[in-house]
Motif scaffolding. Structure first.
Motif, PDB file in Angstrom:
ATOM      1  N   TYR A  52       1.335   5.759  -1.741  1.00  0.00           N
ATOM      2  CA  TYR A  52       2.419   6.802  -1.420  1.00  0.00           C
ATOM      3  C   TYR A  52       3.993   6.543  -1.628  1.00  0.00           C
ATOM      4  O   TYR A  52       3.848   8.403  -1.265  1.00  0.00           O
TER       5      TYR A  52
ATOM      6  N   SER B 214      -8.760   1.654   0.590  1.00  0.00           N
ATOM      7  CA  SER B 214      -8.204   2.270   2.131  1.00  0.00           C
ATOM      8  C   SER B 214      -7.400   0.393   1.604  1.00  0.00           C
ATOM      9  O   SER B 214      -8.554  -0.820   1.585  1.00  0.00           O
TER      10      SER B 214
ATOM     11  N   PHE C  94      -2.297   4.530   7.943  1.00  0.00           N
ATOM     12  CA  PHE C  94      -2.835   6.244   6.881  1.00  0.00           C
ATOM     13  C   PHE C  94      -4.134   6.839   7.314  1.00  0.00           C
ATOM     14  O   PHE C  94      -4.744   7.307   5.852  1.00  0.00           O
ATOM     15  N   LYS C  95      -4.771   7.015   8.013  1.00  0.00           N
ATOM     16  CA  LYS C  95      -5.691   7.632   8.121  1.00  0.00           C
ATOM     17  C   LYS C  95      -6.885   7.383   7.511  1.00  0.00           C
ATOM     18  O   LYS C  95      -7.765   8.183   7.524  1.00  0.00           O
TER      19      LYS C  95
ATOM     20  N   SER D  69      -4.660   0.099   9.467  1.00  0.00           N
ATOM     21  CA  SER D  69      -4.857   1.056   8.356  1.00  0.00           C
ATOM     22  C   SER D  69      -5.329   2.377   8.712  1.00  0.00           C
ATOM     23  O   SER D  69      -4.788   3.936   8.376  1.00  0.00           O
TER      24      SER D  69
ATOM     25  N   LYS E 169       1.129  -1.198   0.440  1.00  0.00           N
ATOM     26  CA  LYS E 169       0.259  -0.476  -0.349  1.00  0.00           C
ATOM     27  C   LYS E 169       0.773   1.136  -0.188  1.00  0.00           C
ATOM     28  O   LYS E 169       0.462   2.166  -0.667  1.00  0.00           O
ATOM     29  N   TYR E 170       2.065   1.136   0.871  1.00  0.00           N
ATOM     30  CA  TYR E 170       2.855   2.145   0.746  1.00  0.00           C
ATOM     31  C   TYR E 170       3.163   2.623  -0.207  1.00  0.00           C
ATOM     32  O   TYR E 170       3.290   3.585  -0.870  1.00  0.00           O
TER      33      TYR E 170
END
Length: 342
Positions: free
Chosen positions: A48, A114, A286-287, A282, A43-44
């Motif tokens: 991101y 998400s 990752f808010k 999560s 995910k990162y």
């Protein structure tokens, strides 16, 4: 003088219940930890770190895993099995194709959804496996199980309705990943078990990972090769990508270790714990926005999955208890041969 018979080697004492429980929980903990690391790491990198190329990332994982597996097998560290071309084409290639799709579209979903919502959608995995299993004849249809699956689906639908950042493309990717993975699991049962192939974690990657890499070359050439080569903002950190691939390799080892030393049912039950953990991570890392309706819907699906696992465990215990009775009945009905005596 009488000769003394050579002493037999002492058989290893059976492990105590405590030792078996500790080992089982250790395998579960390793799998949950590595699974969480790989999911959050992917995910990162994809969402991101400025590397929005899920096919390329999946290809890198397969290349790394295949290279390491080939090295371990060719140097004799891990023993392999002989497999003819027909078996490879009929058994390994279909499984490799499904696995490549599962990993590709599963990683692609991280670009749109998400981690918490993806874990909620993964509650549909038993539904997909049951549906595909009934279609292939490896699972028997029953109304109680069907009602159980409907309840799981309702829970996921409620969770989806409450998702603030709902994205139809991401949901389509994740559902495709779930379906492809369910087909792969059924094919493993049909193609590998029916042929009596016993693959350890390394030899599985030795055969499957190169096949996955080749399948991924097709969508990579069509969808990502040009974008990747012309991306002015591309920033590849060797340390991050090597660490990420090592975690993916470790996760593959942990999956087979967990199933081999415990059971697939243990993995399913542990997966419920892992999903809750990842939902929390999560939100923290990752808010990710999680609503009350999200959690309510997922809680319904969670309870339905727990009930499904409980029913499966009970049926396995029942089958195990009936096995000696069936063996005894078969022994009593088998006719004696010519020189046999009762």
């Amino acid at each position: 003088m009488t000769e003394t018979a050579p002493s037999r080697p002492r058989e290893p004492e059976p492990e105590s219940l405590f030792t078996r429980v500790v080992k089982a929980y250790t395998y579960v903990a390793i799998w949950i930890a590595l699974s969480g690391v790989v999911i959050m790491f992917n995910k990162y990198l994809l969402a991101y770190r400025g590397f929005p190329y899920p096919i390329s990332l999946t290809m890198w994982h397969m290349f790394f895993c295949a290279s390491l597996a080939i090295l371990l097998v060719r140097t004799g560290v891990v023993s392999s099995i002989s497999m003819d071309r027909e078996t490879y084409i009929k058994a390994i290639v279909p499984i490799g194709a499904c696995y490549s799709i599962t990993l590709w579209v599963g990683n692609a979903a991280y670009l749109y959804l998400s981690v918490s919502f993806i874990q909620m959608l993964k509650a549909l995995m038993p539904v997909a496996v049951f549906t595909v299993g009934c279609g292939f004849g490896t699972d028997k249809y029953s109304w109680p199980t069907m009602m159980n699956m409907i309840l799981v689906t309702i829970g996921v639908a409620v969770a989806s309705y409450g998702e603030l950042n709902f994205n139809i493309v991401g949901v389509a990717f994740q559902l495709a990943s779930i379906f492809s993975e369910s087909v792969r699991l059924v094919l493993v049962q049909i193609l590998l078990q029916s042929r009596g192939l016993k693959l350890n974690p390394v030899t599985t990657l030795y055969y499957v990972a190169p096949c996955c890499f080749c399948f991924l070359l097709i969508p990579f050439t069509l969808l990502e090769a040009t974008k990747l080569s012309s991306d002015p903002n591309l920033d590849i950190n060797p340390f991050l990508f090597i660490t990420n691939a090592m975690a993916a390799f470790g996760l593959n080892m942990a999956v087979f270790l967990l199933i081999g030393k415990t059971s697939a049912l243990t993995m399913n039950i542990a997966g419920v714990v892992k999903d809750w953990m990842l939902i929390g991570l999560s939100v923290w890392m990752f808010k990710a926005a999680v609503t009350g309706l999200n959690l309510f819907g997922y809680f319904i699906a969670f309870l339905a999955v727990c009930w499904y696992n409980y029913r499966k465990l009970q049926s396995m215990k029942e089958a195990a208890s009936l096995a000696p009775v069936k063996d005894q009945q078969m022994a009593e009905t088998v006719p004696l041969k010519g020189g046999d005596k009762p």
